[in-house]
Structures are given as structure tokens and as C-alpha cells.
Design a protein around this motif. Sequence first.
Motif, mmCIF file in Angstrom:
data_model
loop_
_atom_site.group_PDB
_atom_site.id
_atom_site.type_symbol
_atom_site.label_atom_id
_atom_site.label_comp_id
_atom_site.label_asym_id
_atom_site.label_seq_id
_atom_site.Cartn_x
_atom_site.Cartn_y
_atom_site.Cartn_z
ATOM 1 N N PHE A 177 -24.609 -7.860 -23.500
ATOM 2 C CA PHE A 177 -25.832 -7.344 -23.563
ATOM 3 C C PHE A 177 -26.660 -8.067 -24.804
ATOM 4 C CE2 PHE A 177 -29.479 -4.139 -23.556
ATOM 5 C CZ PHE A 177 -29.713 -4.384 -22.152
ATOM 6 N N CYS A 201 -31.924 -2.409 -18.864
ATOM 7 C CA CYS A 201 -32.931 -3.268 -18.303
ATOM 8 C C CYS A 201 -34.104 -2.738 -17.826
ATOM 9 C CB CYS A 201 -32.295 -3.773 -17.026
ATOM 10 S SG CYS A 201 -31.015 -5.022 -17.345
ATOM 11 N N HIS A 245 -34.137 -7.564 -27.920
ATOM 12 C CA HIS A 245 -35.030 -7.757 -26.929
ATOM 13 C C HIS A 245 -36.332 -7.197 -26.831
ATOM 14 C CE1 HIS A 245 -31.500 -8.863 -24.606
ATOM 15 N NE2 HIS A 245 -30.819 -7.818 -24.956
ATOM 16 N N SER A 297 -26.743 -17.718 -20.793
ATOM 17 C CA SER A 297 -27.757 -16.486 -20.524
ATOM 18 C C SER A 297 -28.540 -17.004 -19.388
ATOM 19 C CB SER A 297 -28.628 -16.576 -21.698
ATOM 20 O OG SER A 297 -29.914 -15.980 -21.618
ATOM 21 N N LEU A 341 -30.883 -11.052 -17.982
ATOM 22 C CA LEU A 341 -29.970 -10.107 -18.759
ATOM 23 C C LEU A 341 -28.998 -9.371 -18.225
ATOM 24 C CD1 LEU A 341 -29.503 -9.270 -21.787
ATOM 25 C CD2 LEU A 341 -30.965 -7.496 -21.469
ATOM 26 N N GLN A 387 -26.395 -11.705 -16.615
ATOM 27 C CA GLN A 387 -25.681 -12.263 -17.849
ATOM 28 C C GLN A 387 -24.478 -11.148 -18.146
ATOM 29 O OE1 GLN A 387 -27.942 -12.917 -21.293
ATOM 30 N NE2 GLN A 387 -26.428 -12.380 -22.775
ATOM 31 N N ARG A 443 -36.705 -11.742 -17.783
ATOM 32 C CA ARG A 443 -35.738 -11.469 -18.653
ATOM 33 C C ARG A 443 -34.670 -10.427 -18.495
ATOM 34 N NH1 ARG A 443 -38.476 -9.215 -23.486
ATOM 35 N NH2 ARG A 443 -40.344 -10.459 -22.495
#
Lengths: 253, 270
Positions: free
Chosen positions: A38, B88, A195, B46, B125, B128, B121
Motif C-alpha cells: 500500500f 482506496c 497518498h 506501481s 494502488l 499494486q 491513483r
Amino acid sequence: MKIKLTNRERRAVMASCVPALMTALGTPVSAMHIMEGFLPQTHAIVWGVVCLPFLVWSFLSIRKIVSQHRKAVLLLAMMGAYAFVLSALKMPSVTGSSSHPTGTGLGAVLFGPAPMALLGMIVLLFQAILLAHGGLTTLGANTFSMAIAGPFVSFGVYQLCKKLKLSRLVAVGLACGLGDLFTYCVTSVQLALAHPGQAGVLASLTEFLSIFALTQIPLAIVEGILSAIVVMMLESFAKPELREIGYLVKEGN
Amino acid sequence: MAHRHSHGSGMLMLDTLAAHSGLRNVSPGLKTGFCVLVLLLCVGASDTVVGIFVALSMVFFMVFLGKTPMCHIVRLLKIPLLFLCVSCLVILLEVVREPLGLWQLKVGSWWLCVTSESLHRAVTLFFQAMGAVCCLYALSSSTPMPQIIEVLRRCHVPALVIELMYLIYRYLFVLLEVQRQLTVAATARLGYVGLRRSVSTAGRVSGTLLASSFRRSRVCFDAMESRGYDGKLAFLSHAPRLRPTHLLAAAAYVLALLGLIFVRKGWLCP
């Protein structure tokens, strides 16, 4: 490209957010371990490097403790295994999920923060490999929040409460509860730094903080109460061991 | 919800799977090195496609080479899925003053927005992390913990750390069993009825557990000392040897993955 929504459609969207929020409430944020993969590479490396001096210091302190009395190595191993097993503890259901306490705060109160860094890292490694809580690339970040920052705060709060002559149970409860809260704040900062949205780090920090607060604040309170009960039980059942690790030295009872 | 596995055997499902894995005769050093390398590549790249590729190939390894039942893998994958979805979602939604992007929702004086950037993004993510998690599962469902500790020992991790790891691993099973018995006993006596009582029961169970584990550690030490323990745990390790075919297969996979990453990043001339 903007999509105009009528009031009714907007209400439908709002309603569809409810299940998502309910999932958020019920997620196993499991003591806030950041999951595998993450964090971007640079963050993973930087947090690992940040942990390094603490781990070396922790290793030296454990070596010193063990050279003074060999039995301590078994006590430390028991504490580590205990911290792991706490994650299997049947917990009163908090906001629908059964999250679990970290146990490193209690360890810091009993053993001091120094040994907990290395011990916490080993436990996190085991949790990553055996339970898939946390991960290998996020080991550094998780170690920093759970095994370094949390225990330090717990230990500091405990010492402060002792200076203020608060009752020992209150001190332990406060120390572990606040340690847990601080762990969650540090994790949120780590996630936000990794992030950030368009609005910047601060905006995403508030987002992470407010979403995880739903499970973590009740959990911190529960962890405080639990730790106080644990210490109470220990004082009545394991006095010789407590004296051995230096927790009950100065009281002379 | 992740912790419905509160009984001992279910808790350490991965440990059981590792002991039964079809890949247990592959050198643990190779498996550990391979998985860590792929993990680093997946996180480093990524990229959505790389993530999907790693996730699928690792599930393939687990099912066809490791002979791990598919239902177990699905159960394992559910654990991180929920955390992943929520996190997320946080990344997907931007909280801003003015509406922007693909989709927006007014909340008070703020706007919740999805921009194309945040969408990209969040999706990247997600995959990944899924790739990385599958990679971790491939390692932990095929390599028993003692073998991983043995690999760490050969990497010159200090002996004291290795000793602590062995002891903690051993005590896990002891404490999990004691904890299971305590919890069953407490549940049978209605200890977990109501929030107030369950907090107090959980505290008592964990207190008894720690007190008894401290007491047990003293007994253990006496037992170990009487058998000549002087600070060094010696185990017979019979780790499977490294075979050239395994090494070649791992190298081929890593090369293929590197190739895919190069193509995706556009580092190869078209």
C-alpha cells in the motif's frame, strides 16, 4: 466534464454511499496495520531507515537485559507471543468489527520502550507472514507506528502519571489507551503522506483520521480498560515475575 | 470481521497450508528471495497491468504448483480486500472547496469529488496492493516459518534475534491453545453477553493469559537449563537443497516481469 444530478439522483447517490460507509464501519482495520503493497517504494524505504536506529538501540538494550539475567529472554519471548495472540483475542464487538488491541503499549509499561521496538518488529513480521496483517514492504512503517511511536507515548504517559501520583491502574489505562490513539494518528499521517490528494496532505490526513476514528477511538478506550484489568490480574497472580522484570521494584511489597 | 477466525487452527491457516504445500521441497532461500524480489518489483513498478500480472501468476503458482485449495486462497484474499476498499475509497474521494473532476457531491460547504487523477491513483494502488498481497501469500503459503527464520540466520541476522524469533514462534502455539481454552470456558459461562461484561471478560482472559504465560516462561527456563541451555538454541535443519531447474524457472519469471515493466514504462524503444 461535469455531470448535473437532479435532486432525486443525488439522493440515490447518497443512499448508495451508505453501504460503503457501513463497510467502513465494519472493516477489520485490525490495529491499523498498513497492508502489503500500500505504500510507494520510497516511503517504504524511508520508514525502514527511520526505524533502523531504534532497532539497533533496542537490540543493544535487549542484549544488556539478557546478559544480566538469562531468564529475561523467555519473558520477552512470552511478551512477544502474547502481543501476537492478542490479535486472536475475542473482543467485545466495537462498531460491528472485532478489532484487536496492540499489546505493545502494555509491553512498554512492563518492560520499558527499548525492548519493544525489536520485539514489536518480530511480532509484526510474524503477523505479516502468518496472518497477512500488515506486510513485508510496509514493515518499516508499521514498526514505526506500532512498535516505536506507540510504546514511547505509553511509557511517557505512564511515567508522567506516576509522577502525578495517580493510581497505578489509571496510569496503565491512560498509557495504553493514549499509546493506541497515537499509533492510529501516526498511521494516518503515514497514509496521508504516501497518498496526498489534490487538496494536499492535510486534507487527506483529515480524511484518513476521520474514517479510521470510527473504529480506533472506541478501540483505544477498550484497550485502556483491558490493560488496566490485565495489570490488576498480574499484580495478584504474577508478583514474582513482575518483580523480576523490575515493574514492582520500588514498591517493596 | 477478519477476526472471526478466533480459534487456534483457523487462526494460523497459513502455517498449516505451508506445511502441506506442494512447493515445500523447493529451497526456502530461493522462495524467500524470489518472493521478496517480485514484491519489490511489483511495488516499485506501481502499475495496474504489472499488479494484475503478479496477482494472477502468484495465484496460479499457489493453486497449481503449491496445490493450495482455491477456497482457502479466496478466504485469504478476503482479509485485505475490505481494508483495501476503504482506503482506496479515501484516495478516490477528494475533499475540496470547489467542485471539480468527473463526479462531485456536496456535503455542507465542502465537495466530495472524484477526479480522473484520483481515479487513476486509486485503481493503480488497488492492483499494486493486490499483486503485492498475492506475492506475500505465495511466500507464506509455501514456506514454513522455521525455514524463513533459518534463511534469516544465514543472512547474518544476530543470534539473539533469531533465538527470540524461534521462541516466539514456539510460544504462539502454546498461548493460542491456552487462549482458546480460556475463551471457550468464558463463553460457556456467558462471559461475552453484553458489552460491559465482555470488556471485563476480555480483560480477565488476557490477564490470566499473560500471568500464566509469565509463570510458564519460568518453568520453561528451568526445563531448558536442565537440558544444558546456555543461550544458544540449536535445531537440526534439513532444508531442501537448491535445484538448478527451480533457479532457472525463477530467473525466467523475474526476467519476464522485468520485460513487462520495461514495456509498460516505455523504456524499451517502440
